[in-house]
Design a protein around this motif. Structure first.
Motif, mmCIF file in Angstrom:
data_model
loop_
_atom_site.group_PDB
_atom_site.id
_atom_site.type_symbol
_atom_site.label_atom_id
_atom_site.label_comp_id
_atom_site.label_asym_id
_atom_site.label_seq_id
_atom_site.Cartn_x
_atom_site.Cartn_y
_atom_site.Cartn_z
ATOM 1 N N UNK A 177 21.657 -25.074 11.606
ATOM 2 C CA UNK A 177 22.380 -24.792 10.361
ATOM 3 C C UNK A 177 23.856 -24.547 10.665
ATOM 4 N N UNK A 178 24.724 -25.116 9.845
ATOM 5 C CA UNK A 178 26.156 -24.959 10.073
ATOM 6 C C UNK A 178 26.645 -23.626 9.525
ATOM 7 N N UNK A 179 27.613 -23.038 10.230
ATOM 8 C CA UNK A 179 28.254 -21.815 9.769
ATOM 9 C C UNK A 179 29.536 -22.164 9.019
ATOM 10 N N UNK A 180 29.977 -21.264 8.145
ATOM 11 C CA UNK A 180 31.281 -21.482 7.521
ATOM 12 C C UNK A 180 32.378 -21.561 8.580
ATOM 13 N N UNK A 181 33.501 -22.117 8.214
ATOM 14 C CA UNK A 181 34.624 -22.215 9.137
ATOM 15 C C UNK A 181 35.090 -20.822 9.542
ATOM 16 N N UNK A 182 35.725 -20.738 10.712
ATOM 17 C CA UNK A 182 36.192 -19.438 11.208
ATOM 18 C C UNK A 182 37.113 -18.749 10.201
ATOM 19 N N UNK A 183 37.997 -19.517 9.558
ATOM 20 C CA UNK A 183 38.903 -18.936 8.571
ATOM 21 C C UNK A 183 38.139 -18.341 7.406
ATOM 22 N N UNK A 184 37.111 -19.056 6.902
ATOM 23 C CA UNK A 184 36.320 -18.562 5.776
ATOM 24 C C UNK A 184 35.536 -17.314 6.156
ATOM 25 N N UNK A 185 34.982 -17.310 7.376
ATOM 26 C CA UNK A 185 34.262 -16.129 7.843
ATOM 27 C C UNK A 185 35.181 -14.921 7.930
ATOM 28 N N UNK A 186 36.376 -15.151 8.464
ATOM 29 C CA UNK A 186 37.331 -14.053 8.607
ATOM 30 C C UNK A 186 37.716 -13.483 7.247
ATOM 31 N N UNK A 187 37.955 -14.350 6.263
ATOM 32 C CA UNK A 187 38.320 -13.886 4.928
ATOM 33 C C UNK A 187 37.166 -13.150 4.266
ATOM 34 N N UNK A 188 35.953 -13.681 4.399
ATOM 35 C CA UNK A 188 34.785 -13.074 3.778
ATOM 36 C C UNK A 188 34.495 -11.694 4.356
ATOM 37 N N UNK A 189 34.698 -11.548 5.675
ATOM 38 C CA UNK A 189 34.368 -10.296 6.352
ATOM 39 C C UNK A 189 35.560 -9.357 6.470
ATOM 40 N N UNK A 190 36.729 -9.843 6.047
ATOM 41 C CA UNK A 190 37.943 -9.034 6.107
ATOM 42 C C UNK A 190 38.268 -8.606 7.540
ATOM 43 N N UNK A 191 38.150 -9.565 8.459
ATOM 44 C CA UNK A 191 38.512 -9.350 9.847
ATOM 45 C C UNK A 191 39.398 -10.496 10.287
ATOM 46 N N UNK A 192 39.947 -10.394 11.483
ATOM 47 C CA UNK A 192 40.820 -11.449 11.980
ATOM 48 C C UNK A 192 39.998 -12.626 12.504
ATOM 49 N N UNK A 193 40.656 -13.783 12.568
ATOM 50 C CA UNK A 193 39.983 -14.961 13.121
ATOM 51 C C UNK A 193 39.682 -14.762 14.598
ATOM 52 N N UNK A 194 40.506 -13.959 15.277
ATOM 53 C CA UNK A 194 40.248 -13.658 16.691
ATOM 54 C C UNK A 194 38.914 -12.927 16.839
ATOM 55 N N UNK A 195 38.645 -11.974 15.930
ATOM 56 C CA UNK A 195 37.373 -11.243 15.954
ATOM 57 C C UNK A 195 36.203 -12.197 15.753
ATOM 58 N N UNK A 196 36.333 -13.087 14.778
ATOM 59 C CA UNK A 196 35.270 -14.061 14.498
ATOM 60 C C UNK A 196 35.055 -14.968 15.697
ATOM 61 N N UNK A 197 36.155 -15.464 16.267
ATOM 62 C CA UNK A 197 36.046 -16.402 17.385
ATOM 63 C C UNK A 197 35.374 -15.741 18.587
ATOM 64 N N UNK A 198 35.713 -14.471 18.855
ATOM 65 C CA UNK A 198 35.111 -13.761 19.985
ATOM 66 C C UNK A 198 33.618 -13.535 19.754
ATOM 67 N N UNK A 199 33.237 -13.218 18.510
ATOM 68 C CA UNK A 199 31.819 -13.013 18.198
ATOM 69 C C UNK A 199 31.024 -14.296 18.374
ATOM 70 N N UNK A 200 31.575 -15.400 17.883
ATOM 71 C CA UNK A 200 30.889 -16.680 18.023
ATOM 72 C C UNK A 200 30.798 -17.094 19.491
ATOM 73 N N UNK A 201 31.832 -16.760 20.254
ATOM 74 C CA UNK A 201 31.812 -17.073 21.684
ATOM 75 C C UNK A 201 30.713 -16.322 22.416
#
Length: 253
Positions: A45-69
C-alpha cells in the motif's frame, strides 16, 4: 475521511508530542510500525507523500523522512523511485511462550499454510558444542535440519535443528512437522528451555528472509527434552523482527 486519513487509520496530529521523552520521528515510526504489522496498512500500500504526511501530522518533513527511514531499515517500507513509499508484504505472528509447539503447529493454529524451503539436511559427527548441549559421547552422530520456514510464500525464520541420530535416524524422512514426526517415532518433545536476544541480520541471512542487511531479528536458542529429561534437540533460529512477537504470561508468586 481524507485520503491521508484513510491510509493512516486513526492517527491524529495529537498522537505525536514533543513533551514525550521519545523523539518525534521514533513516535511516528512506532505508530506506523503498528499500523503495518496489524494489517491496518495493507501489503504494497502506498503512503501519502512526505510533504502531505508532515502537514497532516504537524511535524517537519525531516521528522517524517527519519521515521520512514527507520522502517525501511526494518524491511517494513520500501522507497520506489518516482512512486514514493510503499509497505512491504509480511505476515505477522504472535506466539505465546507458555506452550511447546512446532512452527507448523503455530501456523496451522492461525489458519496459515506452513511452508518450508530446505537449505540443508545432513548426518555427521556432533561438534563439541553439540556434544555438550545434547549430552552425547565424543564422536556420536547427529541429524541436522536447516530450514527456511514460511507462512504461505513469505519467509518468517531460518531454523537449524540438531538431534541425536538415535531419535532421528533419517532427516530426509521429515516431510511436515518435525515434532509430529518425532511423536510417531516415540520421541515426543516434553519441555524446553529458550533464550531470546535481539540481533542485526548479516547479509546472507537477511537475503534469505527478504530483508535488508542489518535488519532487526530475534535470535532464539532452544534445548528440547524428553519426559525423562534426556536432551532431544538443540535449535537455533532467526525470526523476522517485523513479523513475530513472543508473548509471556506472568503471574504473581
Amino acid at each position: 475521511m481524507s485520503l491521508i486519513g484513510k491510509k493512516l487509520g486513526a492517527l491524529q496530529p495529537t498522537d505525536l508530542s514533543a513533551d514525550l521523552p521519545l523523539p518525534l520521528y521514533l513516535q511516528l515510526a512506532k505508530h506506523l510500525r503498528a499500523q503495518i504489522t496489524s494489517g491496518k496498512l495493507g501489503a504494497n500500500e502506498s503512503l501519502p507523500a512526505e510533504r502531505e504526511l508532515a502537514e497532516f501530522l504537524n511535524v517537519s518533513r525531516v521528522t517524517v523522512r527519519k521515521a520512514l527511514g527507520v522502517l525501511a531499515k526494518e524491511g517494513l517500507l520500501s522507497n520506489r523511485q518516482g512512486s514514493g513509499w510503499f509497505t512491504n508484504s509480511s505476515p505477522y505472528v504472535e506466539q505465546r511462550l507458555s506452550t511447546l509447539t512446532s512452527f507448523t503447529e503455530d501456523m496451522q493454529s492461525r489458519g496459515l499454510n506452513a511452508g518450508v524451503s530446505w537449505l540443508d539436511r545432513t548426518v555427521s559427527a556432533a561438534t563439541p558444542e553439540e556434544t555438550l548441549l545434547l549430552n552425547l559421547r565424543p564422536g556420536e552422530r547427529v541429524s541436522r535440519l536447516n530450514r527456511l520456514r514460511l507462512a504461505g510464500d513469505k519467509p518468517l525464520c531460518i531454523e537449524l535443528s540438531v538431534l541425536p541420530v538415535k531419535y532421528l535416524p533419517d532427516p530426509f524422512a521429515v516431510q511436515g512437522s518435525l515434532y509430529g514426526h518425532l511423536r510417531e517415532l516415540g520421541a515426543a518433545p516434553f519441555r524446553a528451555l529458550q533464550r531470546l536476544s535481539a540481533v542485526s541480520l548479516i547479509a546472507d541471512l537477511a537475503g534469505k528472509l527478504d530483508l535488508p542487511e542489518g535488519a532487526p531479528a530475534l535470535y532464539i536458542e532452544r534445548r528440547t527434552f524428553l519426559k525423562d529429561g534426556a536432551p532431544l534437540e538443540f535449535v537455533s533460529s532467526h525470526y523476522r523482527g517485523d513479523a513475530y512477537d513472543f508473548v509471556v504470561e506472568l503471574a504473581l508468586a
